[in-house]
Design a protein around this motif. Structure first.
Motif, PDB file in Angstrom:
ATOM      1  N   GLY A 148       0.835  -1.199   0.000  1.00  0.00           N
ATOM      2  CA  GLY A 148       0.000   0.000   0.000  1.00  0.00           C
ATOM      3  C   GLY A 148       0.863   1.239   0.000  1.00  0.00           C
ATOM      4  N   ALA A 149       1.200   1.711   1.191  1.00  0.00           N
ATOM      5  CA  ALA A 149       2.058   2.888   1.337  1.00  0.00           C
ATOM      6  C   ALA A 149       2.833   2.762   2.637  1.00  0.00           C
ATOM      7  N   THR A 150       3.968   3.428   2.681  1.00  0.00           N
ATOM      8  CA  THR A 150       4.740   3.502   3.917  1.00  0.00           C
ATOM      9  C   THR A 150       5.139   4.950   4.126  1.00  0.00           C
ATOM     10  N   VAL A 151       5.313   5.350   5.368  1.00  0.00           N
ATOM     11  CA  VAL A 151       5.664   6.729   5.681  1.00  0.00           C
ATOM     12  C   VAL A 151       7.094   6.772   6.225  1.00  0.00           C
ATOM     13  N   LEU A 152       7.923   7.552   5.566  1.00  0.00           N
ATOM     14  CA  LEU A 152       9.290   7.804   6.012  1.00  0.00           C
ATOM     15  C   LEU A 152       9.339   9.195   6.620  1.00  0.00           C
ATOM     16  N   THR A 153       9.738   9.274   7.875  1.00  0.00           N
ATOM     17  CA  THR A 153       9.917  10.561   8.539  1.00  0.00           C
ATOM     18  C   THR A 153      11.400  10.867   8.554  1.00  0.00           C
TER      19      THR A 153
END
Length: 200
Positions: A148-153
């Motif tokens: 799906g999607a992943t969030v990189l901070t």
């Protein structure tokens, strides 16, 4: 700096190289996720631990390397030559890898090799040392290897890095792969990864 004064390479060449290889492969298989390099390795000033470990694991005499201005010190050059034998080139388009310590001044991507349709693997992989892979902007990433999607901070320079990498969509299978490094932490951004959006 004499050879005797150079920072060491891997403490255990075989096990450290295997461990680093697994970390890099996990990063490439799961784009946008933070992986940690645990192998013990020395590094000259200005070279982060993750960058040094990747160099020790991947570089050899058949791997031309380009160094940005911040990396282009005699100590870094001597360390790379002694531990890897990799030739350092002045033409970024000839490099298999580019080590970037000052990504805010990253050259235009078309200054590097983008590979060819017949040999897309002959592109330059950029290794960018960044301020943080745990604090900063939130980047939502999509693409192969991402459910799906992943969030990189992260706190990344140049701030428009993902906008620049959007050119990969039109170049595929050619394109630029990127590895972000923060100390011992790494994140891979393969050419198939796309930015959904960035937010504070």
């Amino acid at each position: 700096m004499t050879t005797a004064e150079l920072p060491p390479g891997f403490a255990d060449k075989v096990l450290s190289a295997q461990s680093t290889f697994r970390s890099v492969m996990n990063a490439m298989a799961r784009p946008g996720t933070v992986q940690r390099i645990v192998a013990s390795a020395g590094a000259p000033d200005g070279v982060m631990h993750g960058t040094a470990a990747i160099a020790l694991m991947l570089f050899d005499h058949d791997t031309p390397i380009w160094l940005d201005g911040a990396m282009s010190t005699s100590d870094v050059a001597k360390w790379l030559k002694f531990h890897t034998g990799a030739p350092i080139v002045t033409d970024s388009a000839m490099a298999s890898f580019a080590l970037i310590a000052d990504p805010g001044n990253l050259p235009a991507l078309d200054r590097f090799s983008l590979g060819s349709s017949e040999y897309p693997d002959r592109s330059t992989t950029l290794i960018l040392q960044v301020d943080s892979l745990s604090h900063g902007l939130a980047y939502e990433l999509r693409g192969p290897g991402i459910d799906g999607a992943t969030v990189l901070t992260a706190s990344i320079q140049p701030r428009d890095l993902f906008d620049r990498l959007a050119v990969n969509a039109t170049l595929f299978p050619r394109g630029i792969d990127v590895v972000l490094v923060d100390g011992s932490s790494i994140v891979a951004i393969p050419r198939t990864t796309r930015l959904a959006h960035g937010k504070d």
